[in-house]
Design a protein around this motif. Sequence first.
Motif, PDB file in Angstrom:
ATOM      1  N   UNK A  75       0.816  -1.209   0.000  1.00 45.93           N
ATOM      2  CA  UNK A  75       0.000   0.000   0.000  1.00 45.93           C
ATOM      3  C   UNK A  75       0.852   1.263   0.000  1.00 45.93           C
ATOM      4  N   UNK A  76       2.046   1.167   0.574  1.00 42.86           N
ATOM      5  CA  UNK A  76       3.002   2.283   0.521  1.00 42.86           C
ATOM      6  C   UNK A  76       4.404   1.699   0.419  1.00 42.86           C
ATOM      7  N   UNK A  77       5.383   2.476  -0.063  1.00 49.53           N
ATOM      8  CA  UNK A  77       6.709   1.920  -0.358  1.00 49.53           C
ATOM      9  C   UNK A  77       7.456   1.469   0.894  1.00 49.53           C
ATOM     10  N   UNK A  78       8.205   0.392   0.762  1.00 49.81           N
ATOM     11  CA  UNK A  78       9.025  -0.098   1.871  1.00 49.81           C
ATOM     12  C   UNK A  78      10.051   0.947   2.302  1.00 49.81           C
ATOM     13  N   UNK A  79      10.560   1.729   1.341  1.00 49.16           N
ATOM     14  CA  UNK A  79      11.520   2.780   1.678  1.00 49.16           C
ATOM     15  C   UNK A  79      10.897   3.813   2.625  1.00 49.16           C
ATOM     16  N   UNK A  80       9.631   4.118   2.410  1.00 43.20           N
ATOM     17  CA  UNK A  80       8.941   5.045   3.306  1.00 43.20           C
ATOM     18  C   UNK A  80       8.841   4.456   4.705  1.00 43.20           C
ATOM     19  N   UNK A  81       8.575   3.155   4.801  1.00 39.87           N
ATOM     20  CA  UNK A  81       8.530   2.493   6.105  1.00 39.87           C
ATOM     21  C   UNK A  81       9.876   2.602   6.808  1.00 39.87           C
ATOM     22  N   UNK A  82      10.969   2.435   6.056  1.00 48.49           N
ATOM     23  CA  UNK A  82      12.312   2.552   6.639  1.00 48.49           C
ATOM     24  C   UNK A  82      12.525   3.951   7.207  1.00 48.49           C
ATOM     25  N   UNK A  83      12.133   4.981   6.469  1.00 51.01           N
ATOM     26  CA  UNK A  83      12.312   6.359   6.921  1.00 51.01           C
ATOM     27  C   UNK A  83      11.503   6.628   8.198  1.00 51.01           C
ATOM     28  N   UNK A  84      10.311   6.083   8.254  1.00 52.84           N
ATOM     29  CA  UNK A  84       9.466   6.291   9.431  1.00 52.84           C
ATOM     30  C   UNK A  84      10.047   5.591  10.660  1.00 52.84           C
ATOM     31  N   UNK A 144     -10.988   1.323  10.676  1.00 52.71           N
ATOM     32  CA  UNK A 144      -9.865   1.016  11.552  1.00 52.71           C
ATOM     33  C   UNK A 144      -8.742   0.537  10.637  1.00 52.71           C
ATOM     34  N   UNK A 145      -7.507   1.028  10.845  1.00 50.21           N
ATOM     35  CA  UNK A 145      -6.430   0.683   9.915  1.00 50.21           C
ATOM     36  C   UNK A 145      -5.184   0.252  10.682  1.00 50.21           C
ATOM     37  N   UNK A 146      -4.499  -0.734  10.141  1.00 45.79           N
ATOM     38  CA  UNK A 146      -3.221  -1.194  10.684  1.00 45.79           C
ATOM     39  C   UNK A 146      -2.165  -1.067   9.592  1.00 45.79           C
ATOM     40  N   UNK A 147      -1.230  -0.138   9.779  1.00 49.49           N
ATOM     41  CA  UNK A 147      -0.133   0.095   8.844  1.00 49.49           C
ATOM     42  C   UNK A 147       1.098  -0.668   9.340  1.00 49.49           C
ATOM     43  N   UNK A 148       1.594  -1.600   8.546  1.00 47.85           N
ATOM     44  CA  UNK A 148       2.780  -2.361   8.919  1.00 47.85           C
ATOM     45  C   UNK A 148       4.024  -1.597   8.480  1.00 47.85           C
ATOM     46  N   UNK A 149       4.826  -1.163   9.464  1.00 51.53           N
ATOM     47  CA  UNK A 149       6.065  -0.443   9.179  1.00 51.53           C
ATOM     48  C   UNK A 149       7.291  -1.321   9.389  1.00 51.53           C
ATOM     49  N   UNK A 150       7.051  -2.600   9.626  1.00 51.58           N
ATOM     50  CA  UNK A 150       8.109  -3.603   9.659  1.00 51.58           C
ATOM     51  C   UNK A 150       7.492  -4.907   9.172  1.00 51.58           C
ATOM     52  N   UNK A 151       8.323  -5.832   8.741  1.00 50.21           N
ATOM     53  CA  UNK A 151       7.804  -7.149   8.378  1.00 50.21           C
ATOM     54  C   UNK A 151       7.221  -7.806   9.635  1.00 50.21           C
ATOM     55  N   UNK A 152       6.066  -8.427   9.498  1.00 51.80           N
ATOM     56  CA  UNK A 152       5.392  -9.041  10.644  1.00 51.80           C
ATOM     57  C   UNK A 152       5.039 -10.479  10.292  1.00 51.80           C
ATOM     58  N   UNK A 153       5.706 -11.420  10.966  1.00 52.81           N
ATOM     59  CA  UNK A 153       5.389 -12.831  10.804  1.00 52.81           C
ATOM     60  C   UNK A 153       4.584 -13.334  11.991  1.00 52.81           C
ATOM     61  N   UNK A 154       4.315 -14.629  12.022  1.00 48.48           N
ATOM     62  CA  UNK A 154       3.486 -15.202  13.073  1.00 48.48           C
ATOM     63  C   UNK A 154       4.090 -15.045  14.462  1.00 48.48           C
ATOM     64  N   UNK A 155       5.413 -14.938  14.567  1.00 50.50           N
ATOM     65  CA  UNK A 155       6.075 -14.813  15.867  1.00 50.50           C
ATOM     66  C   UNK A 155       6.292 -13.367  16.295  1.00 50.50           C
ATOM     67  N   UNK A 156       5.920 -12.411  15.447  1.00 48.06           N
ATOM     68  CA  UNK A 156       6.261 -11.005  15.679  1.00 48.06           C
ATOM     69  C   UNK A 156       5.105 -10.200  16.250  1.00 48.06           C
TER      70      UNK A 156
END
Length: 254
Positions: free
Chosen positions: A15-24, A134-146
């Motif tokens: 939904x948004x660039x991974x690079x943007x997630x890194x900056x945030x 209601x929204x959940x923005x993932x700013x890191x990779x999220x697996x089952x253990x995270x």
Amino acid sequence: MEAFVEDGFVRIEGAFPEKTADECREIIWRDLDADPADPATWPRPVAARPDYAQAPFEAAANTPRLHAAFDDLVGKGRWLPRTSLGGFVIRFPGDEPAVVDGWHVDVSFPAHDSDPDDYMTWHANVESKDRALLMFFLFSDVGDDDAPTRLRVGSHLDVARVLEPEGEDGLDARELARRAEAASGHRPTAHAVGRAGDVYLCHPFLVHAGQPHSGKAPRFLGQPKLSPAGPLRLDRADGGFSPVENAIRRGLGR
């Protein structure tokens, strides 16, 4: 859109660039006064951060892909663009429980008897006043253990029935959590897993909960609301209901 009405959520991949997630994440690490390479500096088990309005956060919330999804789920001209990204919950490894781990529904407005500074006294009502999504923005990779957020699939339909008899005031956060957990206990559980840049768009009534982090890397999650441009309507002469409104109507048997 049909999956959203039935399940109460959809995942928008990329939904948004991974690079943007890194900056945030870099900005949040600085605010936490913590070193991403040194776990000894990490707060545990959870850190909450207030609203972020810097350019990378605003950009993440306003991509063409997301705007198109808002149009599909809420309706063109029926939602307000975000100029910030709301609050953040950062979950750290350690398998420790936290207060956010209980099943609940996010409330959205202060009622006449609410304390504006105490979110637990705020309310939600059957017309979802002041919240379109209601929204959940993932700013890191999220697996089952995270520590992925737990979602009760289809629970928004149960919550509509819980709220209908309560009228305009609805219920406060504590009472709604108690009734919503009981009403939706039969629902299956899904996990909000994905890659940095994915966004879960959820019905405002979706019952959800946190969980302890048993992985290795901190989980960065933004959880803003999407505000409606005007009140949601459960009765429209032209039948032009949005999926958000249709889901409430379906829960009420209309």
